[in-house]
Design an enzyme around this catalytic site. Structure first.
Site, PDB file in Angstrom:
ATOM      1  CB  SER A 167    -101.229  63.844  39.317  1.00  0.00           C
ATOM      2  OG  SER A 167    -102.421  64.407  39.808  1.00  0.00           O
TER       3      SER A 167
ATOM      4  CB  THR B 228    -106.464  65.547  32.415  1.00  0.00           C
ATOM      5  OG1 THR B 228    -106.089  66.352  33.533  1.00  0.00           O
ATOM      6  CG2 THR B 228    -106.879  64.180  32.911  1.00  0.00           C
TER       7      THR B 228
ATOM      8  CD  GLU C 221    -104.328  74.770  37.912  1.00  0.00           C
ATOM      9  OE1 GLU C 221    -105.211  73.895  37.760  1.00  0.00           O
ATOM     10  OE2 GLU C 221    -103.252  74.759  37.279  1.00  0.00           O
TER      11      GLU C 221
END
Length: 391
Positions: free
Chosen positions: A133, A127, A243
């Protein structure tokens, strides 16, 4: 209640994890919360207990357990204990698979023994201030300088940001190709030009050191490329289902624990001369939450079994992540309400669960991204992944 997905070996491991949490984590957790970071001694203790590198080959000091169900047990117990700030599931189930599946033999010998002993703590830096995203928005660059990469950029919201000795950095290694021009570079502690910013002030998970990372003309050896050159996006997509499942498993277990705690509380707490549990509305609330948790558990157990057998797909992982984390958010809110004013006090587990768990619907891909993944899959819309780089 015995769950079909687990065997007696998994049950024995669960007891080991619970004992470790009771002895090595619970007595120190409040101090870690105040300090804003977990002690490195705790990481080494986890390594000595065999809780790090569960899936790493024994030749590198790992547990050699090629069975995701052991990881699921650990994720459940970590969440039930409210120990989210001690990011062992992140280390094991998010970062570990990159090292075991992508690292060269030389890289494995260099990094995995410390990974398993707790001497080498890991983080993944994806990030950025302007890119979450949407991986196409990543601006951190790594320029080929012949015998090394020259890394420049910044990352934010990085768990284990201060503790990490090895950071897997997602960087752009070619300007063209959108998300397909990304690679994974392993940056080691002490590398000149690699700096850590402030420990970010979050509303929850205060024991977790979440930091900004800065890279200014960092010389990364060519030997620290992890996986395929320009193949970072594919590697990220390959590992996101695990994840997300790990997040879902932990969320479901934490929601169950909250219902247990609240059920005990309403039995004891009196209002208007009788226990809260004597009120029909309270019984209905408990009944609804217990049923929702049971239904969620059935689905997450199915996903655990599928992943252990190598058959979990990204759509089901997204379903599990969306549903279980949103369930946790609802349950935490309702349980806090049933505790009344005491639920707002940090000394009560429900208060910490309320703030610590709020991030669950955000990290690993937001609820909205999960719905987009599911919708695209069901409607056979193949447009966006290649074009936008959205996981």
């Amino acid at each position: 209640m015995q769950r079909d997905v687990f065997t007696s070996d998994h049950d024995a491991f669960r007891r080991t994890v619970r004992t470790f949490l009771a002895k090595e984590v619970a007595p120190h957790y409040d101090a870690w919360e105040r300090a804003g970071i977990v002690s490195r001694d705790a990481w080494r203790a986890a390594g000595r207990q065999g809780l790090l590198g569960l899936a790493v080959d024994e030749a590198y000091g790992g547990g050699g357990a090629d069975d995701y169900r052991f990881s699921a047990v650990l994720a459940e117990e970590w969440s039930r204990a409210g120990a989210r700030g001690f990011a062992v599931p992140l280390h094991n189930d998010v970062i570990g698979p990159y090292l075991t599946s992508l690292a060269t033999e030389e890289q494995k010998r260099r990094w995995l023994p410390g990974f398993c002993s707790g001497e080498l703590i890991t983080a993944v830096a994806m990030t950025e201030p302007g890119a979450g995203s949407d991986l196409q928005g990543i601006r951190t660059t790594a320029t080929d300088q012949g015998d090394h990469w020259l890394l420049n950029g910044a990352k934010t919201f990085i768990s284990n940001g201060h503790l990490a000795d090895l950071v897997l950095v997602v960087a752009r290694t070619r300007p063209e190709g959108g998300a397909r021009g990304l690679s994974l570079l392993a940056v080691e502690r002490g590398t000149p030009g690699f700096e850590r910013g402030r420990n970010l002030d979050k509303i929850g998970q205060h024991a977790q050191d979440t930091a900004e990372l800065f890279f200014q003309d960092v010389r990364v050896p060519k030997d620290n490329l992890l996986g395929r050159l320009h193949g970072g996006f594919g590697h990220l997509m390959d590992h996101l289902p695990q994840e997300r499942l790990t997040i879902a498993v932990g969320a479901a277990a934490a929601a169950e624990r909250l219902v247990e705690i609240t059920t005990a509380y309403v039995r004891e707490r009196e209002a208007f001369g009788r226990p809260l549990a004597a009120l029909q509305h309270i019984r209905f609330e408990i009944a609804e939450m217990a049923t929702e948790c049971a239904v969620t558990r059935a689905f997450t157990d199915r996903c655990i079994a599928a992943h252990a057998a190598g058959g979990l797909d990204g759509t089901e992982a997204a379903m599990a992540k969306w549903w279980a984390t949103e369930l946790h958010k609802r349950v935490a809110d309702r349980c806090l309400q049933l505790h009344g004013g005491y639920g707002y006090m940090r000394e009560y587990p429900v208060a910490r669960a309320f703030t610590d768990g709020r991030i669950l619907t955000i990290y690993g891909g937001t609820t909205e991204i999960m719905k987009e993944i599911i919708g695209r899959s069901l409607l056979a819309d193949r447009r966006a992944t290649d074009e936008k780089g959205t996981p």
